[in-house]
Design an enzyme around this catalytic site. Structure first.
Site: not given
Ligand code: PGA
Length: 251
Positions: A9, A173, A235
Site C-alpha cells: 500500500n 506506521g 512503509g
Molecule cells: P505500515 O502500514 O506497514 O507502514 O505499518 C500498513 C498499512 O497501513 O497498510
C-alpha cells in the site's frame, strides 16, 4: 492450500516517475517468486502507467479506494469499473486511515465492497482495532462488527473475491508490530467468524492478511502462523528491496 498475498500500500507517496522507478526495481527481484500473489497499490494518478509497466510481470495492481456508483454526478470519485479499465485487479477498501480521516464506516465499506465485486475486482477489506479498543478488551467485538457490517449481504461464492486484512491501528506506521501470537489469535477469530457467516469452505479459502509495520525481519514469523495468509505492507513497500524481501519470505 491458500495462496499467500503480499500487497504493498503506497498510500499518498510517489509521482508517476517515482512509481515507475519502483516497479522497474521490483520486477526483477520478484520475477522468480512462485506461489505468492504480489500486489502493489499506487495513487490513482499512477495506476494506468504502472499497469502498462506491470503487464509482463507477476505483479498485480490495486487501487487504494473506490466509490460504489458506476457513474454519475459524484465529483471526485472513482468507480470500480474505471479501476478495472485502468488495469487494476484489486482494490483496498476501508483502510483505517480512510475510517479515521475520511469518514469511512462499515456501511460505506459494505457498499464499496459489493460494487468492487460486481465490477470483477478483488476487494482487500481492512479491519482492526485502535489501541484504546485493545486496552479495553474490545478487539474481538470491534473486528466482529467491522467484518459482519463490511461483508453484510455477500454470498459465500462472492467471498472468493474478498481478501481480509487485519491491521491493528496501533501497529500501522508505528514500528510496533503485533506479536505473532497476538496476530494469530485475531486471525483465527476472523476465520471462525467467516465460517459462522459464510460456511466452512469459504472460511478455509479466504485469505486473511496481517498489516501493521510488516518488515523483512518480522514477516517470516508472521507467515508461519496457521491463519496468517499474507501481509498488507505500508512503509516497507516503498522500496523495491524491502518489499521484495517480504514477498520472498519463503525463500
Ligand atoms: P505500515 O502500514 O506497514 O507502514 O505499518 C500498513 C498499512 O497501513 O497498510
Amino acid at each position: 492450500m491458500r495462496t499467500p498475498v503480499i500487497a504493498g500500500n503506497w498510500k499518498l507517496f510517489k509521482t508517476i516517475a517515482e512509481a515507475m522507478a519502483l516497479v522497474d526495481g521490483l520486477k526483477p527481484l520478484v520475477a522468480g517468486t512462485k506461489g505468492v500473489e504480489i500486489v502493489v497499490a499506487p495513487v490513482f494518478t499512477a495506476l494506468s502507467r504502472v499497469a502498462e509497466a506491470l503487464a509482463d510481470s507477476n505483479i498485480r495492481l490495486a487501487a487504494q479506494d473506490c466509490y460504489w456508483e458506476e457513474e454519475g454526478a459524484f465529483t471526485g470519485e472513482v468507480a470500480p469499473k474505471l479501476l478495472k479499465d485502468a488495469g487494476c485487479s484489486h482494490v483496498i477498501i476501508g483502510h483505517s486511515e480512510r475510517r479515521q480521516y475520511f469518514g469511512e464506516t462499515d456501511e460505506t465499506v459494505n457498499k464499496k465492497t459489493r460494487a468492487a465485486i460486481a465490477a470483477g475486482l478483488t476487494a482487500i477489506v481492512c479491519v482492526g482495532e485502535t489501541l484504546a479498543e485493545r486496552e479495553a478488551g474490545a478487539t474481538f467485538a470491534v473486528v466482529e462488527t467491522q467484518i459482519s457490517g463490511g461483508l453484510a449481504g455477500l454470498s459465500a461464492a462472492s467471498l472468493e473475491q474478498v481478501v481480509i486484512a487485519y491491521e491493528p491501528v496501533w501497529a500501522i506506521g508505528t514500528g510496533k508490530t503485533a506479536s505473532d501470537t497476538q496476530a494469530q489469535e485475531v486471525h483465527a477469530f476472523i476465520r471462525s467468524l467467516v465460517a459462522k457467516l459464510f460456511g466452512n469452505s469459504a472460511a478455509d479459502a479466504v485469505r486473511i492478511l496481517y498489516g501493521g509495520s510488516v518488515k523483512p525481519d518480522n514477516v517470516k514469523g508472521l507467515m508461519a502462523q496457521a491463519d496468517i495468509d499474507g501481509a498488507l505492507v505500508g512503509g516497507a513497500s516503498l522500496k523495491a528491496d524491502s518489499f521484495a524481501a517480504i514477498a520472498n519470505f519463503g525463500a
